[in-house]
Design an enzyme around this catalytic site. Structure first.
Site, PDB file in Angstrom:
ATOM      1  N   ASP A   1      32.052   9.897-103.429  1.00 17.02           N
ATOM      2  CA  ASP A   1      31.112  10.775-102.711  1.00 17.02           C
ATOM      3  C   ASP A   1      31.040  12.347-103.260  1.00 17.02           C
ATOM      4  O   ASP A   1      32.233  12.743-103.260  1.00 17.02           O
ATOM      5  CB  ASP A   1      30.746  10.615-101.492  1.00 17.02           C
ATOM      6  CG  ASP A   1      30.188   9.363-100.884  1.00 17.02           C
ATOM      7  OD1 ASP A   1      29.402   8.649-101.699  1.00 17.02           O
ATOM      8  OD2 ASP A   1      30.717   8.907 -99.774  1.00 17.02           O
TER       9      ASP A   1
ATOM     10  N   ASP B   1      23.423   6.692-103.435  1.00 16.45           N
ATOM     11  CA  ASP B   1      23.162   6.574-102.255  1.00 16.45           C
ATOM     12  C   ASP B   1      21.724   7.277-101.956  1.00 16.45           C
ATOM     13  O   ASP B   1      20.746   6.967-101.168  1.00 16.45           O
ATOM     14  CB  ASP B   1      23.993   7.589-101.241  1.00 16.45           C
ATOM     15  CG  ASP B   1      25.394   6.867-101.074  1.00 16.45           C
ATOM     16  OD1 ASP B   1      25.633   5.824-101.554  1.00 16.45           O
ATOM     17  OD2 ASP B   1      26.348   7.593-100.618  1.00 16.45           O
TER      18      ASP B   1
END
Length: 158
Positions: free
Chosen positions: A118, A134
């Site tokens: 991330d 995402d």
């Protein structure tokens, strides 16, 4: 034979291109100089975080479950696209391309690393750090919901 060969080929090729684009975005954004350049941006910054869970770190350290789930989702999407896509359904094709590329991106990272990277941090709000894949998954689910609602409205209007 697929329901619509042209739609299925478009779906496969574009999903792969978008997945590869996501890898390039990730690789660019996790570079230390990009993290440094974005550090004082009031909107967002690039960071490097390992996430062994799903969205918002649910199923933390349940990598095997998330891998199996991701494999099933990709297989389901491929079968669905093969049997059900029609070239005239541009909105639906776009949503399925985005969903497939997003799931595939996170799945491959989990298979390679045991986690996803991330790297997008919103600086103007306290929110989870997330990645490009995402974003693809979230937007595709929203697009599919709108598509389903719109199709239902069209059916009831007839």
């Amino acid at each position: 034979m697929p329901l619509d060969k042209k739609a299925f080929i478009l779906y496969i090729l574009t999903s792969i291109v978008l997945w590869q684009f996501g890898i390039s975005v990730r690789d660019l954004c996790i570079k230390p100089d990009m993290q440094f350049l974005s550090a004082n941006n009031p909107l967002f910054s690039f960071v490097y975080m390992k996430n062994t869970g799903g969205a918002f770190s649910i199923f933390h350290d349940k990598t095997n479950f998330l891998i199996i789930f991701g494999i099933f989702v990709v297989i389901f999407l491929l079968i669905y696209a093969y049997k059900r896509l029609e070239f005239s359904q541009k909105f639906k094709i776009l949503a399925l391309i985005s969903l497939t590329a997003g799931v595939l991106g996170n799945l491959v990272e989990r298979l390679e690393n045991g986690y996803v990277i991330d790297f997008i941090k919103l600086n103007f709000i306290d929110f989870a750090v997330f990645n490009f894949f995402d974003i693809l998954i979230t937007t595709s689910v929203i697009l599919l919901l709108f598509y389903i609602i719109f199709e239902e409205i069209k059916k009831r209007a007839k």
